[in-house]
Design an enzyme around this catalytic site. Structure first.
Site, PDB file in Angstrom:
ATOM      1  N   ASP A   3      16.208  21.888  54.404  1.00 21.08           N
ATOM      2  CA  ASP A   3      15.846  20.585  54.931  1.00 21.08           C
ATOM      3  C   ASP A   3      16.869  19.585  54.387  1.00 21.08           C
ATOM      4  OD1 ASP A   3      14.231  18.505  56.092  1.00 21.08           O
ATOM      5  OD2 ASP A   3      13.422  18.121  54.091  1.00 21.08           O
ATOM      6  N   ASP A   5      16.608  15.452  54.013  1.00 21.36           N
ATOM      7  CA  ASP A   5      16.052  14.412  53.141  1.00 21.36           C
ATOM      8  C   ASP A   5      15.030  15.004  52.171  1.00 21.36           C
ATOM      9  OD1 ASP A   5      16.740  11.566  54.750  1.00 21.36           O
ATOM     10  OD2 ASP A   5      16.596  13.341  56.021  1.00 21.36           O
ATOM     11  N   ASP A 162      10.994  20.338  51.249  1.00 15.64           N
ATOM     12  CA  ASP A 162      10.123  19.610  50.321  1.00 15.64           C
ATOM     13  C   ASP A 162       8.862  19.082  50.993  1.00 15.64           C
ATOM     14  OD1 ASP A 162      10.856  16.167  50.436  1.00 15.64           O
ATOM     15  OD2 ASP A 162      11.754  17.648  51.766  1.00 15.64           O
TER      16      ASP A 162
END
Length: 213
Positions: A3, A5, A162
């Site tokens: 991922d 960000d 995250d």
């Protein structure tokens, strides 16, 4: 695959600055970055909720979202930096002959300028944005598209993220999944409930997880 960000880059300072500028223009008091950071993983929805306590059902949400996108586009590369250890991790993976890539829900109009502004991404084998395919995570299609471009079966790929939707997307795509607990996570998140195959509290832990030197 990673991922973007909250996993590879810390974009919270620019996202927070963009939405906070909207507050200031409305004569509302400025808020600290620490107020915005936990909401960063939810993108515009999270930022607008943090700044104005509104949801997508609010009558002015769409107008505020476009204003936020405009503000963010003007500052999105000013304060955004890779998380500590990320550059070293990617160098180590390349040295071991492993390819890496990005699968993000961030729209291409933001993903491309950000990744082009950092030499870090010059070695990425694939970059999939939130609008590259008709679906965004937690749908598995972005991850499946990445594996197709890499000419690899999903079972040969590992996805690190995250957010719970990252883990859901990875599992639905048939990939192994790793939860990056150093990322944004959000408020009240219980990472253990995501049922990722593993968790890491810092980027370089990925090497030990893979049992690589």
């Amino acid at each position: 695959m990673f991922d973007l960000d909250g996993t590879l880059i810390d974009s919270a300072p620019d996202l927070g600055a963009a939405v906070d500028a909207m507050r200031v223009r409305r004569n509302l008091p400025s808020l600290l970055l620490s107020h915005y950071r936990p909401h960063t993983g939810a993108g515009a929805r999270g930022m607008l909720h943090a700044a104005f306590d509104i949801t997508p059902q609010h009558a002015e949400y769409e107008l505020l979202k476009e204003e936020f996108f405009t503000a963010y586009r003007e500052c999105m590369t000013q304060r955004t930096r890779p998380f500590e250890e990320v550059p070293e991790l990617l160098v180590a993976l390349l040295a071991l002959g492993m390819r890496w890539g990005v699968v993000t829900n961030k729209a291409q109009r933001f993903t491309v300028p950000i990744t082009q502004s950092m030499a870090l991404f010059d070695t990425a084998a694939v970059v999939i944005s939130g609008d590259t395919t008709p679906h965004a995570k937690p749908h598995p299609e972005p991850l499946l598209e990445a594996s197709r471009r890499l000419a690899l079966p999903p079972s040969a790929c590992l996805y690190v993220g995250d957010d719970e939707r990252d883990i859901r997307a990875g599992k639905a795509a048939g990939m192994r999944t790793v939860a990056a607990t150093y990322g944004y996570l959000g408020t009240g998140s219980d990472v253990t409930e995501w049922c990722a195959d593993a968790e890491i509290s810092s980027p370089m832990q990925l090497l030990k997880l893979l049992k690589l030197p």
